[in-house]
Every structure is written in structure tokens, then in C-alpha cells.
Design a protein around this motif. Structure first.
Motif, mmCIF file in Angstrom:
data_model
loop_
_atom_site.group_PDB
_atom_site.id
_atom_site.type_symbol
_atom_site.label_atom_id
_atom_site.label_comp_id
_atom_site.label_asym_id
_atom_site.label_seq_id
_atom_site.Cartn_x
_atom_site.Cartn_y
_atom_site.Cartn_z
ATOM 1 N N GLU A 47 -7.334 -19.478 70.615
ATOM 2 C CA GLU A 47 -6.301 -20.664 70.160
ATOM 3 C C GLU A 47 -5.025 -20.267 70.936
ATOM 4 N N GLU A 48 -4.432 -19.084 70.727
ATOM 5 C CA GLU A 48 -3.146 -18.788 71.395
ATOM 6 C C GLU A 48 -3.218 -19.224 72.683
ATOM 7 N N ASN A 49 -4.333 -18.807 73.549
ATOM 8 C CA ASN A 49 -4.343 -18.910 74.927
ATOM 9 C C ASN A 49 -4.540 -20.383 75.086
ATOM 10 N N ARG A 50 -5.183 -21.090 74.543
ATOM 11 C CA ARG A 50 -5.180 -22.562 74.517
ATOM 12 C C ARG A 50 -3.636 -23.120 74.435
ATOM 13 N N ILE A 51 -2.971 -22.662 73.571
ATOM 14 C CA ILE A 51 -1.686 -23.131 73.327
ATOM 15 C C ILE A 51 -0.699 -22.803 74.480
ATOM 16 N N LEU A 52 -1.043 -21.558 74.885
ATOM 17 C CA LEU A 52 -0.038 -20.948 76.069
ATOM 18 C C LEU A 52 -0.627 -21.720 77.055
ATOM 19 N N ALA A 53 -1.736 -22.059 77.461
ATOM 20 C CA ALA A 53 -2.217 -22.548 78.751
ATOM 21 C C ALA A 53 -1.511 -24.245 78.843
ATOM 22 N N LYS A 54 -1.832 -24.711 77.692
ATOM 23 C CA LYS A 54 -1.281 -26.178 77.642
ATOM 24 C C LYS A 54 0.521 -26.182 77.728
ATOM 25 N N CYS A 55 1.013 -25.136 77.366
ATOM 26 C CA CYS A 55 2.645 -25.204 77.555
ATOM 27 C C CYS A 55 2.928 -24.989 78.949
ATOM 28 N N ILE A 56 2.230 -23.851 79.620
ATOM 29 C CA ILE A 56 2.252 -23.737 80.960
ATOM 30 C C ILE A 56 2.014 -24.926 81.983
ATOM 31 N N GLY A 57 0.932 -25.640 81.512
ATOM 32 C CA GLY A 57 0.394 -26.790 82.042
ATOM 33 C C GLY A 57 1.450 -27.733 82.129
ATOM 34 N N GLU A 58 2.357 -27.922 81.172
ATOM 35 C CA GLU A 58 3.612 -28.841 80.952
ATOM 36 C C GLU A 58 4.469 -28.497 81.710
ATOM 37 N N LEU A 59 4.631 -27.255 82.313
ATOM 38 C CA LEU A 59 5.941 -26.702 83.260
ATOM 39 C C LEU A 59 5.843 -27.431 84.415
ATOM 40 N N PRO A 60 6.903 -27.681 85.322
ATOM 41 C CA PRO A 60 6.964 -28.497 86.537
ATOM 42 C C PRO A 60 6.345 -27.493 87.443
ATOM 43 N N THR A 61 5.604 -27.905 88.339
ATOM 44 C CA THR A 61 4.805 -27.223 89.465
ATOM 45 C C THR A 61 5.179 -25.934 89.999
ATOM 46 N N ASP A 62 6.862 -25.970 90.170
ATOM 47 C CA ASP A 62 7.282 -24.851 91.059
ATOM 48 C C ASP A 62 7.041 -23.693 90.048
ATOM 49 N N TYR A 63 7.432 -23.905 88.644
ATOM 50 C CA TYR A 63 7.343 -22.887 87.768
ATOM 51 C C TYR A 63 6.201 -22.471 87.343
ATOM 52 N N ARG A 64 4.939 -23.541 87.348
ATOM 53 C CA ARG A 64 3.763 -22.963 87.147
ATOM 54 C C ARG A 64 3.161 -21.919 87.949
ATOM 55 N N VAL A 65 3.703 -22.354 89.230
ATOM 56 C CA VAL A 65 3.046 -21.666 90.496
ATOM 57 C C VAL A 65 3.507 -20.142 90.202
ATOM 58 N N VAL A 66 4.902 -19.969 90.081
ATOM 59 C CA VAL A 66 5.464 -18.506 89.845
ATOM 60 C C VAL A 66 4.648 -17.853 88.881
ATOM 61 N N ILE A 67 4.540 -18.629 87.838
ATOM 62 C CA ILE A 67 3.940 -17.926 86.604
ATOM 63 C C ILE A 67 2.523 -17.437 86.978
ATOM 64 N N GLN A 68 1.757 -18.290 87.572
ATOM 65 C CA GLN A 68 0.327 -17.954 88.072
ATOM 66 C C GLN A 68 0.415 -16.643 88.936
ATOM 67 N N LEU A 69 1.306 -16.570 90.039
ATOM 68 C CA LEU A 69 1.308 -15.711 90.766
ATOM 69 C C LEU A 69 1.682 -14.450 90.382
ATOM 70 N N ARG A 70 2.723 -14.483 89.447
ATOM 71 C CA ARG A 70 3.521 -13.268 88.917
ATOM 72 C C ARG A 70 2.432 -12.506 87.834
ATOM 73 N N HIS A 71 2.191 -13.574 86.987
ATOM 74 C CA HIS A 71 1.663 -12.981 85.658
ATOM 75 C C HIS A 71 0.018 -12.807 85.738
ATOM 76 N N PHE A 72 -0.647 -13.762 86.336
ATOM 77 C CA PHE A 72 -2.156 -13.722 86.367
ATOM 78 C C PHE A 72 -2.648 -13.289 87.673
ATOM 79 N N GLU A 73 -2.087 -13.267 88.765
ATOM 80 C CA GLU A 73 -2.288 -12.757 90.135
ATOM 81 C C GLU A 73 -1.484 -11.165 90.397
ATOM 82 N N GLU A 74 -0.543 -11.008 89.391
ATOM 83 C CA GLU A 74 0.258 -9.785 89.515
ATOM 84 C C GLU A 74 0.726 -9.549 90.770
ATOM 85 N N LEU A 75 1.401 -10.404 91.580
ATOM 86 C CA LEU A 75 2.008 -10.010 92.789
ATOM 87 C C LEU A 75 3.519 -10.021 92.533
#
Length: 173
Positions: A113-141
Motif C-alpha cells: 500500500e505504501e508503494n502504491r501511494i508512493l507510485a501514485k504520487c511520483i506519477g503525478e510529478l511533472p515528467t522532468d522530475y519523474r525521470v530524474v527520480i527513476q534514474l537516480r533512485h530506481f536505476e541508481e545512476l
């Protein structure tokens, strides 16, 4: 062949060895698919983007600069393809989050449930912010790798991450 470096495989590709490119695809397809999926949040679209990205890589392989990591160059292609898709379709998506596999069913459900809420909130971010979150925190670049992929300054990466985190905090609170 797994111990053959990327640059050696690229040289073989440029000399007409198609099997060398197959090895590059096998080496990176999972990561590139995951990146595309994290941005567009659709399995079929991510598969198409991954295929298109590798095709573009094949066609532009002669432009690759060996002074840089092949992985970063390929990653940039996939991110750009994903972003182009979002721009063309004008869709908004959320990121993939990996769920915990804890043994306690209640904690597992709570984490989901926490992950669902977090994913929803990340999904609401503007694209530029979503992409850097993806690359930094999920791809660990690193900031430098992200800057290279997005063709922006490392300080811009830091600024976007800071703003994205502030916006996420506000949404989550």
C-alpha cells in the motif's frame, strides 16, 4: 562471449558481425526495458520503445564515442525514446516500484500500500522530475550519468531531484 567488452563488440558490429550486436542487446535489454517501463508505465509500449531504441542504436552505432560508456549512450537513447513517446501521446504515468517480499502478511500488505501511494504520487510529478527520480533512485545512476543521459548539467539534476523530493513530501503529507 560474456567477458567481451562493449567496445570490442561495437567494433565487431561496425565490421559487419551482426551476432555481436545480438550480444549487446542481450546484455542490456532487461535494463533498457525496465527504464522505458518506469517512464511510460505500460508493458507493450515499453517493449516497443526498447525495440525502437535498439534499432536507433544499431543505425547510429557509427556515431558512438568510445570516450564515454556505451551503457550511458544507450541509456540516453532509451530515455529520449520514452520521453518522445510521452510527448507524442501526452500521457502521464507512474513509476514501477518493487514490492517487499517480507514474511509477515500484514507488513507485506502495508508495504504494498505504501508503494502504491508512493507510485501514485511520483506519477503525478511533472515528467522532468519523474525521470530524474527513476534514474537516480530506481536505476541508481550517479548525477553525472543522469546529466549525460538527459544532456543537462549535473547541478540541474540535483536541482530537479531536490524539487521532486519536496513535491513528493508535500503530496505524501
Amino acid at each position: 562471449m560474456a567477458d567481451v567488452g562493449d567496445y570490442d563488440l561495437i567494433k565487431r558490429c561496425l565490421n559487419g558481425d551482426n551476432s555481436a550486436f545480438d550480444l549487446l542487446v542481450k546484455r542490456y535489454e532487461r535494463q533498457m526495458y525496465r527504464t522505458a517501463w518506469g517512464i511510460v508505465k505500460n508493458s507493450d509500449t515499453a517493449k516497443d520503445i526498447t525495440q525502437t531504441g535498439f534499432l536507433k542504436c544499431w543505425k547510429k552505432l557509427h556515431t558512438y564515442n568510445p570516450d564515454f560508456k556505451f551503457y550511458s549512450w544507450l541509456y540516453r537513447i532509451m530515455v529520449n525514446e520514452s520521453l518522445n513517446h510521452l510527448r507524442n501521446k501526452k500521457t502521464h504515468s507512474s513509476l514501477s516500484l518493487y514490492h517487499s517480499s517480507g514474511e509477515n502478511p500484514y507488513l507485506k500488505l502495508l508495504k504494498k500500500e505504501e508503494n502504491r501511494i508512493l507510485a501514485k504520487c511520483i506519477g503525478e510529478l511533472p515528467t522532468d522530475y519523474r525521470v530524474v527520480i527513476q534514474l537516480r533512485h530506481f536505476e541508481e545512476l550517479s548525477y553525472k550519468e543522469i546529466a549525460g543521459i538527459l544532456d543537462i548539467e549535473p547541478r540541474t539534476v540535483k536541482s530537479r531531484l531536490y524539487t521532486a523530493r519536496i513535491q513528493l513530501r508535500e503530496k505524501l503529507l
